[in-house]
Design an enzyme around this catalytic site. Sequence first.
Site, PDB file in Angstrom:
ATOM      1  N   ASP A 193       0.047  -6.022  -1.419  1.00  0.00           N
ATOM      2  CA  ASP A 193       0.825  -7.023  -0.755  1.00  0.00           C
ATOM      3  C   ASP A 193       1.454  -6.367   1.046  1.00  0.00           C
ATOM      4  O   ASP A 193       1.609  -5.504   1.576  1.00  0.00           O
ATOM      5  CB  ASP A 193       2.420  -7.150  -1.576  1.00  0.00           C
ATOM      6  N   HIS A 367       9.958  -8.128  -0.684  1.00  0.00           N
ATOM      7  CA  HIS A 367       8.344  -7.856  -0.564  1.00  0.00           C
ATOM      8  C   HIS A 367       8.642  -5.686  -0.360  1.00  0.00           C
ATOM      9  O   HIS A 367       9.808  -5.675   0.322  1.00  0.00           O
ATOM     10  CB  HIS A 367       8.059  -8.155   1.247  1.00  0.00           C
TER      11      HIS A 367
HETATM   12 ZN   LIG Z   1       3.685 -14.575  -1.561  1.00  0.00          ZN
HETATM   13 ZN   LIG Z   2       6.515 -13.725  -3.508  1.00  0.00          ZN
END
Ligand SMILES: [Zn+2]
Ligand SMILES: [Zn+2]
Length: 553
Positions: A193, A367
């Site tokens: 990510d 994130h």
């Molecule tokens: Zn996402």
């Molecule tokens: Zn997500």
Amino acid sequence: MAAPVSIAFLGGLGEIGRNCMVLEQDGRCLLIDCGLMFPDADMHGIDLVLPDFTYLREHADRIVGCVATHGHEDHVGALSFLLRELSFPIYGSPLTLGLARNRIEEAGLLGRTELVAVADGERRAIGPFDVEFIPVTHSVPNAFAIAVHTPQGVVLHSGDFKLDLTPVDGRRTDLSRMGAIASSEGVRLLLADSTNAEEHGYAPSERQVGSVLRALFADQHGRRIITSSFASHIHRIQQIADAAIACGRVVATLGLSMKKNVRLARDLGALTIPDSSIVDIEEVDKLPPEKVCIISTGSQGEPMSALGLMASGDNRWLKVGEHDTVILSSHAIPGNEFNVNRVIDGLLRNGAEVIHSGVADVHATGHAQADELKTLLSITRPEHFVPIHGEYRHMVAHAKLAAAMGVPAPNIALCEDGDVITLSDQGLEMTGRVPAGYLYVDGIVGDVGQGVLRDRRVLAEEGVVVVVATVDVSESKVLTGPEIITRGWVYAPEAEALLDEACDRVAEAVERALQNGVRDVEGLEREVRRAAGQFVSERTRRRPMIVPVVMEA
Ligand SMILES: [Zn+2]
Ligand SMILES: [Zn+2]
């Protein structure tokens, strides 16, 4: 020689949203996520954007299932569209499946779709794929990273994750398992990510938001509290409810998705709010303001959401006023800032006090930031690395982090939507391209083409000019018209003289064409479009859509 393994990226590389990839081994395909994307402001009338399904359609009989990393719409939201054409089981945590099932049910596809719940740390065979589900922390509970043990070694997909050391449910990203894989089998390829790769340091813990909320709530003497957050952010909802209950308030949910998700999460034990602390939204007006906390949808400023309607004074359940404090416990997704600002303005005009992430730490990202990404790289020590989930700049930043952490430069691949990579005994190579354009959805019909969108853009920005004329082909002359009808082009008083002139110009062009032997309607319409277009652009420097209509007498 071990069999090669390939990956086709269908979405999420070079954009935020519509995450979707296909892993291939032994002639079988495993889908990892199948998400949607919300449209940009210039995609007129488009509700959703999906991955291009062409490749999946072509390999329909090879798909053995879809692994859903977590329940966000940008990871599971396109499944209800794909499942209309194809059929395969979906694997995920019970909460992920619960969130995904809403849209699948709405589309009437639940009956023929198998939803397979998997537990933290579970390892199971899906067709030829040996898939392990590793817990990760994110802004929706029960998210997974996916480790696929392939003939080419372990392919580790991080999903969306952060390294919150004190998550609300105590379920941390299982770094020890990832480390164990790294030191036993080794990680052949890491896909991770990139959303926050440009942000330095570590993301704050979700628990810090809880402390901030508690302090804020304790300050709201005699005032009603209205909060908004993502309806899937169950941990945020938990912390809002805890802060409310701690200062003697009851909570009420507002907005359909909030109501649904709160019920789902409470049923699954992912959210703990005692029955005695929940009231129906209809009861709220009967209670003193200091006894109430409302948890609403609309944190992205959506005009028709519960909070959006409060801001415009149109919410049937709640009128916002000077005794209200509204807390936006969220951050505007890029592209939504305009709507969020409008909602804040509306709430302020109604007299409410508004607290948002710009003035207090009422939000934390889900994130991983740069130092967390480096930690993941250092623990997994991947042989090859491909940054995923992010705009191109985020993936470039992530690639740099990988290089800094010692992944050899030739082993870092910057891929984009549509790229196919193959892992073989020789290493990692780009091996092809598959269709990966945008699939636009307008309403429920789906697939509005590129051409339609281009037309809408011209109509929205330049307007339309319709030119109608009737001609007598045998006499080579214009019988009626040309008549010109415009919408959204130039302001009327100025237009009249301009229109007369345009009519003359078009009439001349048509007669000239007739004399030159043009006899077919299409040919004459082409002439009309050319003449009108040239005139309009000369005189107004605009390029409206020109629709010629020529009829034969
Ligand atoms: Zn996402
Ligand atoms: Zn997500």
